[in-house]
Structures are given as C-alpha cells and as structure tokens.
Design an enzyme around this catalytic site. Structure first.
Site, PDB file in Angstrom:
ATOM      1  N   SER A  64       0.811  -1.218   0.000  1.00 42.33           N
ATOM      2  CA  SER A  64       0.000   0.000   0.000  1.00 42.33           C
ATOM      3  C   SER A  64       0.848   1.273   0.000  1.00 42.33           C
ATOM      4  O   SER A  64       1.650   1.483  -0.890  1.00 42.33           O
ATOM      5  CB  SER A  64      -0.930  -0.083   1.205  1.00 42.33           C
ATOM      6  OG  SER A  64      -1.795   1.000   1.247  1.00 42.33           O
ATOM      7  N   ASP A 276      -3.358   6.305  -3.022  1.00 47.02           N
ATOM      8  CA  ASP A 276      -2.183   5.731  -2.355  1.00 47.02           C
ATOM      9  C   ASP A 276      -1.584   4.657  -3.275  1.00 47.02           C
ATOM     10  O   ASP A 276      -2.045   4.462  -4.405  1.00 47.02           O
ATOM     11  CB  ASP A 276      -2.531   5.190  -0.956  1.00 47.02           C
ATOM     12  CG  ASP A 276      -3.307   3.895  -1.014  1.00 47.02           C
ATOM     13  OD1 ASP A 276      -3.994   3.656  -2.032  1.00 47.02           O
ATOM     14  OD2 ASP A 276      -3.248   3.110  -0.051  1.00 47.02           O
ATOM     15  N   ASP A 278      -1.624   1.451  -3.616  1.00 45.45           N
ATOM     16  CA  ASP A 278      -2.395   0.345  -4.194  1.00 45.45           C
ATOM     17  C   ASP A 278      -3.817   0.776  -4.552  1.00 45.45           C
ATOM     18  O   ASP A 278      -4.686  -0.063  -4.814  1.00 45.45           O
ATOM     19  CB  ASP A 278      -2.391  -0.897  -3.287  1.00 45.45           C
ATOM     20  CG  ASP A 278      -3.045  -0.641  -1.942  1.00 45.45           C
ATOM     21  OD1 ASP A 278      -3.174   0.527  -1.547  1.00 45.45           O
ATOM     22  OD2 ASP A 278      -3.425  -1.623  -1.274  1.00 45.45           O
ATOM     23  N   ALA A 371     -10.750   8.910   7.990  1.00 44.97           N
ATOM     24  CA  ALA A 371     -10.293  10.256   7.631  1.00 44.97           C
ATOM     25  C   ALA A 371      -9.180  10.181   6.583  1.00 44.97           C
ATOM     26  O   ALA A 371      -9.063  11.043   5.720  1.00 44.97           O
ATOM     27  CB  ALA A 371      -9.799  10.981   8.880  1.00 44.97           C
ATOM     28  N   ASN A 372      -8.386   9.103   6.623  1.00 44.10           N
ATOM     29  CA  ASN A 372      -7.258   8.974   5.691  1.00 44.10           C
ATOM     30  C   ASN A 372      -7.677   8.606   4.260  1.00 44.10           C
ATOM     31  O   ASN A 372      -6.826   8.438   3.392  1.00 44.10           O
ATOM     32  CB  ASN A 372      -6.240   7.972   6.235  1.00 44.10           C
ATOM     33  CG  ASN A 372      -6.791   6.552   6.342  1.00 44.10           C
ATOM     34  OD1 ASN A 372      -7.773   6.196   5.694  1.00 44.10           O
ATOM     35  ND2 ASN A 372      -6.164   5.728   7.167  1.00 44.10           N
ATOM     36  N   SER A 498      -0.319   1.510  17.323  1.00 38.20           N
ATOM     37  CA  SER A 498      -0.490   1.337  15.876  1.00 38.20           C
ATOM     38  C   SER A 498      -0.616  -0.145  15.543  1.00 38.20           C
ATOM     39  O   SER A 498      -0.013  -0.989  16.204  1.00 38.20           O
ATOM     40  CB  SER A 498       0.719   1.930  15.153  1.00 38.20           C
ATOM     41  OG  SER A 498       0.830   1.361  13.873  1.00 38.20           O
ATOM     42  N   THR A 500       0.229  -1.108  12.482  1.00 37.75           N
ATOM     43  CA  THR A 500       1.123  -1.316  11.341  1.00 37.75           C
ATOM     44  C   THR A 500       2.569  -0.905  11.612  1.00 37.75           C
ATOM     45  O   THR A 500       3.441  -1.212  10.832  1.00 37.75           O
ATOM     46  CB  THR A 500       0.644  -0.499  10.117  1.00 37.75           C
ATOM     47  OG1 THR A 500       0.697   0.884  10.462  1.00 37.75           O
ATOM     48  CG2 THR A 500      -0.765  -0.863   9.703  1.00 37.75           C
ATOM     49  N   ARG A 505       0.286   5.867  18.586  1.00 40.64           N
ATOM     50  CA  ARG A 505      -0.171   7.089  17.904  1.00 40.64           C
ATOM     51  C   ARG A 505      -0.951   7.977  18.868  1.00 40.64           C
ATOM     52  O   ARG A 505      -1.737   7.477  19.687  1.00 40.64           O
ATOM     53  CB  ARG A 505      -1.076   6.742  16.725  1.00 40.64           C
ATOM     54  CG  ARG A 505      -0.354   6.061  15.608  1.00 40.64           C
ATOM     55  CD  ARG A 505      -1.144   6.126  14.301  1.00 40.64           C
ATOM     56  NE  ARG A 505      -0.628   5.137  13.364  1.00 40.64           N
ATOM     57  CZ  ARG A 505       0.479   5.282  12.640  1.00 40.64           C
ATOM     58  NH1 ARG A 505       1.198   6.395  12.741  1.00 40.64           N
ATOM     59  NH2 ARG A 505       0.873   4.334  11.808  1.00 40.64           N
TER      60      ARG A 505
HETATM   61  C1  16G Z   1      -4.144  -0.127   7.614  1.00 38.75           C
HETATM   62  C2  16G Z   1      -5.620  -0.130   7.335  1.00 38.75           C
HETATM   63  C3  16G Z   1      -6.191   1.270   7.417  1.00 38.75           C
HETATM   64  C4  16G Z   1      -5.848   1.913   8.733  1.00 38.75           C
HETATM   65  C5  16G Z   1      -4.374   1.830   8.998  1.00 38.75           C
HETATM   66  C6  16G Z   1      -4.096   2.250  10.419  1.00 38.75           C
HETATM   67  C7  16G Z   1      -6.880  -1.508   5.784  1.00 38.75           C
HETATM   68  C8  16G Z   1      -7.062  -1.943   4.370  1.00 38.75           C
HETATM   69  N1  16G Z   1      -5.900  -0.657   6.009  1.00 38.75           N
HETATM   70  O1  16G Z   1      -3.448   0.549   6.608  1.00 38.75           O
HETATM   71  O2  16G Z   1      -7.577   1.168   7.269  1.00 38.75           O
HETATM   72  O3  16G Z   1      -6.252   3.249   8.742  1.00 38.75           O
HETATM   73  O4  16G Z   1      -3.935   0.492   8.852  1.00 38.75           O
HETATM   74  O5  16G Z   1      -2.746   2.118  10.706  1.00 38.75           O
HETATM   75  O6  16G Z   1      -7.596  -1.915   6.677  1.00 38.75           O
HETATM   76  P1  16G Z   1      -2.216   2.224  12.176  1.00 38.75           P
HETATM   77  O7  16G Z   1      -2.843   1.122  12.981  1.00 38.75           O
HETATM   78  O8  16G Z   1      -0.750   2.140  12.039  1.00 38.75           O
HETATM   79  O9  16G Z   1      -2.658   3.576  12.679  1.00 38.75           O
HETATM   80 MG    MG Z   2      -3.761   1.224   0.413  1.00 32.82          MG
END
Ligand code: 16G
Ligand code: MG
Length: 542
Positions: A64, A276, A278, A371-372, A498, A500, A505
């Site tokens: 992504s 973005d 993808d 929001a993103n 987070s 990811t 955050r």
């Molecule tokens: C991922 C999620 C997105 C979310 C982000 C939050 C999908 C397809 N993508 O990219 O929706 O806003 O994670 O990231 O679900 P974070 O947990 O690092 O804040």
């Molecule tokens: Mg994406």
C-alpha cells in the site's frame, strides 16, 4: 495434502531464523527481503481457505502506502471482503512456524477449521508495481501449486480490483465480469449513465488532476480513462515513469503532511486528488487564490456522499436506513455536521477497514470512511432489490432518484474502499450538484488537529476500549489525558497502539492549531512517562 512435497518446496522459501511477523490490520507488511517464506505460506493458506469455503480466494501482494522497499500480502475472502479474524490467527501461526513444524501447523489449521481436504481449491493473485512484487507473487503461486490448488494470476492490479475479481467469481458473474475490462465497463457505464443529465446541461468538459503515487493506480487509470471521457478528463501525475513509489506523493503523504505532493502542477482553485500506492485510498485538495492549501479528507468525502444519498432517499421516500461509520480519527466538525445539520446517525469503530465495513453492513445503506481516505458505500441486498424495483415501476421523480441510486450501487465498489470508484462517484456528485471544490470544502471547517508518534518499549502495554477512544491500561494514562484535554476548548485527544508500526499514535484536536499542538505534545509526554517511552523524550514544537 502432500506434506513431503510441502517440506521440500518450503526449503526453497526458507524462513529466516527468529523472524516473527503478525497478520496485522491489513495483512503482513515488512521489508520485501523478509517476505519470501510468508508469500509461499500464504499460498498454502489460501488453498486451505478456498477448500474450507468452497470458493475462490484472493491473494494480493502489496504494501500500500509504505515505502517501495517494503512489501506485504493480504488474503481476500469469498465476498471480496478482508480475511475473517479467526483465519488471521491461522495466518500468523503459519507464517511464524519453524521449518520442521510447518506440516504439523498445516494439519492443525485444517483440523481446527474443519477443512475438507478433498475439495478443489482456486486462488486468484494480484500485485502492485513494486520491484519485488513479481518475484513474491511467484512464491505465492509455488505455495498454491504444491497443495494442488488451481490459480489465475491477474498480474498487475489495484487492491480493490482484486477484491472485485474475487466477488465476481464467487457470485457467478452477477456482480460483474471477473476481468479488468469487466471492471472498467461496469464502473464507467454507471458513471456515464449517472452523469448524463449534468453533462448535457453544458458544464461538460471537467478536468481532474490525479496524483497516482507512482503506483498501480496510474497504470489502471491510464487504461480506464478513455471509458469515461469526454465527460471527465483526468490528468495523471506521478504516474511511475520517473519518481519513486509513495515518495513525497500519494494520499498518505498529502493527508499526514497536510500539503500537496511533489510532481503535480496546481493552479488556484483546481480540483486535485491523490491515490495511495495500491489505489484503495483517495483524498482531494486545492490551493485557493491566496496560495493556501486545503485538504478534503475522507470525512468530507463521506459528508458529500451521504448528503447526496440522503436527498435521493427522501425523493424515493421508502424508509431505507442510512448510517455513516467513522473512526476516532474523524474530525470532530465532521461528526457534528453529520449528526446535527444532516441528521444522519454516525457510528464510531476501531481503526481498519474491516471494522468499518462490518458496522456499515448493519444499514440498508452504510457509508463508511476513514479520515485517511479509505472508504465506500455498502447497499444491503434488500435495499438493492427495492431500488431496482422502484427504478422500473414508480412515477417520474421517484423513478429518476431510484435510477440514480441504481447507478450509484454499480459505481461503488461494494467489496472495499476503491480510489477509482470513489473518485468517479465524487466527480459525478459534484457535476450533478454543480458544486465547485471550494463549495464542497465549505460544508464545514475542520477543527485543527495533530497526530504524533511515541516510541515505547512495548506498545501492547496500552489497551483501549470505546472504539479506541479510551485507554484502559496502563493505569493513570486515561486520567492524565482527561486532565490535559480539560485545559483547552473544543478539545479531544486519544492514544492507541499502531496496528502497522512499532509505535503509539497520539491524536489531538482543539480550537486553534497552537492549542492543538500543545495538547498533542502534552499527551505524548504522558504516554512516554506512563507507558514506558524509549529514546528521545517528546519535544514541544516537534
Ligand atoms: C491499515 C488499514 C487502514 C488503517 C491503517 C491504520 C486496511 C485496508 N488498512 O493501513 O484502514 O487506517 O492500517 O494504521 O484496513 P495504524 O494502525 O498504524 O494507525
Ligand atoms: Mg492502500
């Protein structure tokens, strides 16, 4: 299952010692060089999931909005939705199993999930434009093949296109034709049909500048744009011919830095948008005559779309329910506008598309946006049937509204947020309502907001409740946040680990940017002190 063959093949996709990864909010994501074994194993898992559901399963290779050196993989469930939560756990177990345990873990999963191993399996595969994606999708294919699964490799696709293909295949073509051509045709004919009225009024030629993040969106939009011209002409920037994927461009960059991407020529009051990497996220923006930048994020997209839908629903007067789903990151002004001015019920879920998606399914018409810029609109089967019936039978005005809704159903990707499909819906609404980008932006004024990151030794020490708006653990942190929030007007703040990145955050909102920044800093400091911060202490003024 030929477990000997699996063991032999797996050696060619060996897992680096000690590497532990988790199937996170949107699948596995890390540096591409660490992912070969994960891809092979997700090929194996997709076969089991396909056998268990007796359906086609999708595997998408993408990271992504993450840097070009990263990669990732996610599985797509039969209805084009994200993988079910119980299978996320299986995915994590399988990805982390040491080589010698791989056969046992496969057997375990098959038993726990009651997989009928005699069933056929079919897997479809897509990938983004990252240099590593082609090789990694070959590893997925190796995994599928060694377990006797059949596959079709679509090659380069946006993430939402792969979701679309999976749903088409599992609905016997009812949702659409499972080809790229079928996707273009379905969306563009709905767009052309929907905008007929607006474009024959004379405000035809509309232009939109699109920053494609140097990603897959550029390739697909370049193929598709002939289908919806001349009504809408899109001009592509950051199309991958020069720049690096997601570098200083793309929806994530624009949203988090609140400034335009590099590589796009913006003139005053021109409508621009960014995808973005993808193409499952979109944000809009423009420069005003004084050169000031204005961001139109997922919240304002949701507002535009839901007010248009509400008007159409009033017209058909059939009591279909409409609900909007947001996350804690939704700007307070957007929530207030939706609830108080538009009188639409608003719900808040945890971050991540799957959570919003599931909540949105509770309504006849569920609008969801982060929001993103991740989001779409879901129509229940019952709503779709009713709308189609009205479009055929009822008297004039009602029928016109029902016909528009019918086109909107086709135009929205019902499987997941889709930048291309969202863009077409937005362009259609702006054209039909005769709205400029400034008028859209003026629906409400965003409260100043700030997001920060805090490094802690273990982000899992923070747990939250109330759709991530309240901290439960560590003790004392929520009380500290409450005290800080009380110091400011129109203020709100929350913190969450987070899903990811290895960070916590922090989000803050208040009446002025200065107060917002102070609040964000103070909350960061509280996290640092109460949740085991490491490295440099948060600094005022960042
Ligand atoms: C991922 C999620 C997105 C979310 C982000 C939050 C999908 C397809 N993508 O990219 O929706 O806003 O994670 O990231 O679900 P974070 O947990 O690092 O804040
Ligand atoms: Mg994406």
């Amino acid at each position: 299952m030929d477990l000997d063959a699996v063991t032999k093949q797996s050696v060619l996709h060996a897992k680096p010692d000690g590497l532990v990864l988790q199937y996170g909010t949107a699948g596995f994501r890390t540096k591409a060089e660490h992912l070969d074994h994960v891809m092979f194993r997700m090929g194996l898992l997709a076969v089991l999931r396909s056998k268990q559901t007796k359906s086609t399963i999708g595997v998408m290779v993408t990271a992504s909005h993450n840097p070009e050196e990263d990669n990732g993989v996610k599985l797509v469930d039969p209805l084009g939705e994200m993988l079910a939560a119980s299978w996320e756990e299986h995915a994590t177990c399988l990805a982390n199993a040491e080589e010698q345990h791989l056969p046992r873990v496969l057997v375990d999963i098959s038993e726990k999930a009651a997989v009928d191993l005699h069933q056929d399996a079919f897997v479809v595969i897509g990938r983004d434009t990252r240099p590593s994606s082609e090789r990694l999708s070959q590893s997925v294919i190796d995994g599928v093949t060694v377990l006797g699964g059949q596959f079709y490799d679509y090659g380069l696709l946006t993430t939402p296109q792969l979701h679309y293909m999976v749903f088409c295949r599992n609905s016997n073509g009812q949702y659409g034709k499972a080809t790229v051509e079928g996707y273009y045709q379905k969306l563009s004919s709905a767009f052309v049909e929907l905008t007929k009225q607006a474009f024959c009024r004379g405000d035809d030629h509309r232009t939109l500048k699109v920053d494609c993040a140097n990603g897959i969106g550029a390739l697909k939009l370049a193929e598709m744009k002939h289908y919806f011209s001349p009504g809408l002409s899109v001009q592509l920037f950051n199309d991958g011919t020069k720049g690096k994927l997601n570098h200083l461009c793309g929806a994530d960059f624009v949203k988090s830095h609140q400034k335009p991407p590099q590589g796009i020529e913006m003139r005053a009051n021109e409508r621009c948008c960014s995808f973005d990497g993808d193409a499952d996220r979109i944000v809009y923006y423009y420069h005003d005559a004084d050169g000031q930048f204005h961001l139109i994020d997922g919240d304002k997209i949701a507002t535009l779309i839901s007010s248009f839908l509400k008007e159409l629903l009033l017209e058909i007067g059939d009591g279909l329910s409409l609900g909007v789903v947001q996350t804690a990151y939704a700007n307070g002004s957007s929530t207030r506008y939706l609830e108080e001015v538009m009188k639409v019920p608003v719900y808040c879920t945890k971050t991540g598309v799957k959570h919003l998606h599931h909540k949105a399914q509770e309504f006849d018409i569920g609008v969801y946006f982060e929001a993103n810029g991740h989001g779409t609109v879901l129509f229940s089967k019952a709503a779709e049937t009713k709308i189609k019936q009205l479009a055929k039978e009822s008297e004039d005005e009602k029928r016109k509204a029902a016909k528009m809704l019918e086109n909107i159903i086709d135009l929205f990707n019902q499987t997941i947020g889709d930048a291309i499909s969202d863009m077409l819906v937005i362009e259609a609404i702006l054209a039909l309502k005769g709205l400029t980008v400034q008028q859209w932006d003026a629906l409400y004024t965003d409260l100043p907001n700030r997001q920060l990151k805090v490094k802690v030794a273990d982000r899992q020490v923070i747990s939250t409740t109330d759709a991530e708006r309240q901290v439960v653990k560590p003790p004392g942190l929520q009380e500290a946040i409450n005290d800080l929030v009380k110091k400011y007007r129109l203020s709100r703040a929350f913190v969450r680990p987070s899903g990811t990145e290895d960070i916590v955050r922090v989000y803050a909102e208040a009446d002025s940017q200065e107060n917002t920044d102070s609040l964000a800093y103070e909350v960061s400091l509280a996290v640092f002190q109460l949740a085991g911060g490491i490295g440099e202490r948060p600094q005022r003024g960042f």
